[in-house]
Scaffold this active site. Structure first.
Site, PDB file in Angstrom:
ATOM      1  N   HIS A  45       0.719  -1.244  -0.049  1.00 35.91           N
ATOM      2  CA  HIS A  45       0.130   0.081   0.156  1.00 35.91           C
ATOM      3  C   HIS A  45       0.945   1.257  -0.002  1.00 35.91           C
ATOM      4  O   HIS A  45       1.837   1.570   0.959  1.00 35.91           O
ATOM      5  CB  HIS A  45      -0.925   0.029   1.240  1.00 35.91           C
ATOM      6  CG  HIS A  45      -1.866   1.089   1.263  1.00 35.91           C
ATOM      7  ND1 HIS A  45      -3.168   0.898   0.758  1.00 35.91           N
ATOM      8  CD2 HIS A  45      -1.788   2.592   1.569  1.00 35.91           C
ATOM      9  CE1 HIS A  45      -3.698   2.106   0.699  1.00 35.91           C
ATOM     10  NE2 HIS A  45      -2.757   3.094   1.357  1.00 35.91           N
ATOM     11  N   CYS A  46       0.752   1.935  -1.206  1.00 39.73           N
ATOM     12  CA  CYS A  46       1.623   3.100  -1.301  1.00 39.73           C
ATOM     13  C   CYS A  46       0.912   4.422  -0.682  1.00 39.73           C
ATOM     14  O   CYS A  46      -0.021   4.775  -1.220  1.00 39.73           O
ATOM     15  CB  CYS A  46       2.096   3.281  -2.596  1.00 39.73           C
ATOM     16  SG  CYS A  46       3.197   4.730  -3.013  1.00 39.73           S
ATOM     17  N   PRO A  47       1.469   4.969   0.441  1.00 41.40           N
ATOM     18  CA  PRO A  47       0.935   6.102   0.891  1.00 41.40           C
ATOM     19  C   PRO A  47       1.022   7.571  -0.026  1.00 41.40           C
ATOM     20  O   PRO A  47       0.345   8.467   0.193  1.00 41.40           O
ATOM     21  CB  PRO A  47       1.483   6.512   2.264  1.00 41.40           C
ATOM     22  CG  PRO A  47       2.875   5.780   2.012  1.00 41.40           C
ATOM     23  CD  PRO A  47       2.727   4.689   1.185  1.00 41.40           C
ATOM     24  N   GLY A  65      -1.895   6.858  -2.362  1.00 41.68           N
ATOM     25  CA  GLY A  65      -3.106   6.854  -1.563  1.00 41.68           C
ATOM     26  C   GLY A  65      -3.853   5.594  -1.853  1.00 41.68           C
ATOM     27  O   GLY A  65      -5.118   5.309  -2.225  1.00 41.68           O
ATOM     28  N   GLN A  66      -3.438   4.444  -2.537  1.00 40.95           N
ATOM     29  CA  GLN A  66      -3.898   3.476  -2.993  1.00 40.95           C
ATOM     30  C   GLN A  66      -3.042   2.181  -2.771  1.00 40.95           C
ATOM     31  O   GLN A  66      -1.759   2.211  -2.895  1.00 40.95           O
ATOM     32  CB  GLN A  66      -4.200   3.553  -4.487  1.00 40.95           C
ATOM     33  CG  GLN A  66      -5.005   2.445  -5.237  1.00 40.95           C
ATOM     34  CD  GLN A  66      -6.246   2.224  -4.588  1.00 40.95           C
ATOM     35  OE1 GLN A  66      -6.513   1.322  -3.607  1.00 40.95           O
ATOM     36  NE2 GLN A  66      -7.591   2.631  -5.345  1.00 40.95           N
TER      37      GLN A  66
END
Length: 445
Positions: free
Chosen positions: A179-181, A184-185
């Protein structure tokens, strides 16, 4: 054991005008009526856009526009055009990564049917029905290698191989990478290609801005015949952009190199940190060429979710037991009898005594009420059972001497009879025979 009641029936038209994205159980955010799906931390996307667009804007105003005077018309315009087009392309890849379904597996509305336990584990002599269980892990084969797939309690399904549950988005994602902050996805099967292209294009954009900032400083030193330090003081915007892009290149450049390694070995970030395939064979590795071909040239599978579809109301489930075991067909009837009072309880107990004979073990088993049964007993019966459990030394059958249906106290007649028999025993020395005769004569029916 308790019975799960069926879910309450809602009105027939309550969900008729709702779409899937409006009743979605995950943590995703939807825009344009479900056409774009983002993660719960979609606000970080605005920060990422600013970190890309603002430096490029400064570059076009303070560096590229000045270079248009030093080069010919075609070359000067191309410097600005490439920067603008590259930035737009980078932002499109960012939106394609962040605003699409990463490969979410639809969760089940109900858990799968449990499997019965092995018959060898069930005591046939006890006459018990086999317990039901839901295995936590199942085994599947991938390229001849056995993999264990786990059951997801949230989504109520067995996760396919290379699938994992994202705790941030609260969804099971196919070929879950991480999950890549910054976007945001979640990064999964359906958006990993765009994610890598976004990171790689951002690295190239940093290199482009970094290089032309140095070109502009070099032009100042040649035109004014000054040192490089004085030329740098003439354009502070170039100094800021050089420092900013140099730091950014370490992050996005290192991330690009790491994902190139993952693609060449057909791994995900989650698998690389969790399983460490370099220590054992990777069943997904097809060779470097085929791994890159699978990532960039294979067709992206369609989404398993139609977020704009109308919600269909499902029929309620029939009641079933929870925590293993089967619900007895007579459970409802027995509960009704118990709720009516103590007579039905002790009538059943008397019939059980007559069936089991004079054995003490059968009586003791019937008198000891299980914890699960106490939940459905009436308060009066529960009090009675508690009093019985407080008398461990009293024989089950003798505890009912002189008992009336509404009281546990011995009647005066029985107490007098017991005192008279006790006196006769002291005189005649008779012990057990008189006691057994008393049981025979005064046993309640």
């Amino acid at each position: 054991m308790y019975v799960v009641p069926p879910p309450p029936r809602s009105d027939s038209g309550s969900n008729s005008d709702l779409r899937v994205y409006q009743t979605w159980k995950g943590s995703n955010k939807f825009f344009l009526q479900g056409r774009f799906v983002f993660g719960p931390d979609v606000r970080s996307l605005a920060l990422t856009i600013c970190l890309i667009a603002v430096p490029v804007t400064f570059f076009c105003i303070f560096v590229a526009r000045k270079l248009m005077d030093d080069f010919s018309d075609n070359w000067g315009v191309s410097i600005v055009s490439v920067a603008v087009v590259f930035t737009i392309y980078d932002l499109i890849l960012l939106l394609l990564t962040s605003g699409r379904d990463p490969g979410i597996i639809p969760r089940n509305a109900h858990p799968p049917e449990p499997e019965p336990l092995d018959s060898s584990n069930v005591d046939a002599g006890a006459g018990q029905t086999p317990q039901l269980r839901l295995p936590r892990v199942k085994e599947v084969e991938v390229n001849g290698i056995t993999f264990k797939v786990k059951y997801c309690d949230t989504c109520m399904l067995y996760r396919p191989p290379r699938c994992s549950h994202c705790s941030i988005c609260n969804n099971c994602v196919e070929k879950f990478d991480h999950h890549c902050p910054w976007v945001g996805q979640c990064i999964g099967r359906r958006n990993y290609r765009f994610f890598f292209m976004f990171v790689f294009s951002t690295t190239l954009l940093c290199i482009y801005v970094f290089a032309f900032c140095w070109v502009y400083i070099r032009k100042i030193t040649e035109s004014e015949h000054t040192t490089i330090w004085k030329a740098m003081l003439r354009t502070p915007a170039s100094i800021v952009l050089i420092i900013y892009t140099f730091i950014s290149m370490w992050f996005v450049g290192g991330l690009t190199a790491f994902h190139l390694y993952l693609i060449s070995t057909n791994q995900t970030t989650y698998e690389n940190f969790r399983y460490r395939y370099d220590r054992r064979s990777n069943p997904h590795n097809k060779g470097v060429f085929n791994n890159f071909k699978e990532t960039f040239c294979s067709a992206i599978p369609p989404s398993k979710n139609d977020f704009r579809a109308m919600v269909h109301r499902e029929p309620p489930l029939p009641p079933r037991s929870v925590g293993g075991g089967f619900m007895s067909p007579n459970m409802g009837k027995a509960s009704d009898d118990i709720e009516m009072g103590r007579k039905a309880v002790w009538a059943d107990m008397g019939s059980a005594m007559s069936e089991h004979g004079d054995g003490k073990d059968g009586n003791n088993e019937r008198l000891h009420v299980k914890d699960g049964e106490l939940g459905v007993l009436s308060p009066d019966v529960r009090t009675t059972v508690d009093e019985q459990s407080d008398r461990p030394s009293m024989h089950p059958r003798r505890s009912s001497w002189g008992r009336k249906s509404g009281s546990w106290d011995m009647s005066p007649e029985v107490m007098a009879l017991a005192a008279r028999v006790g006196g006769e025993q002291n005189q005649n020395g008779g012990g057990s025979s008189s006691g057994s005769g008393l049981v025979t004569e005064n046993r309640p029916t």
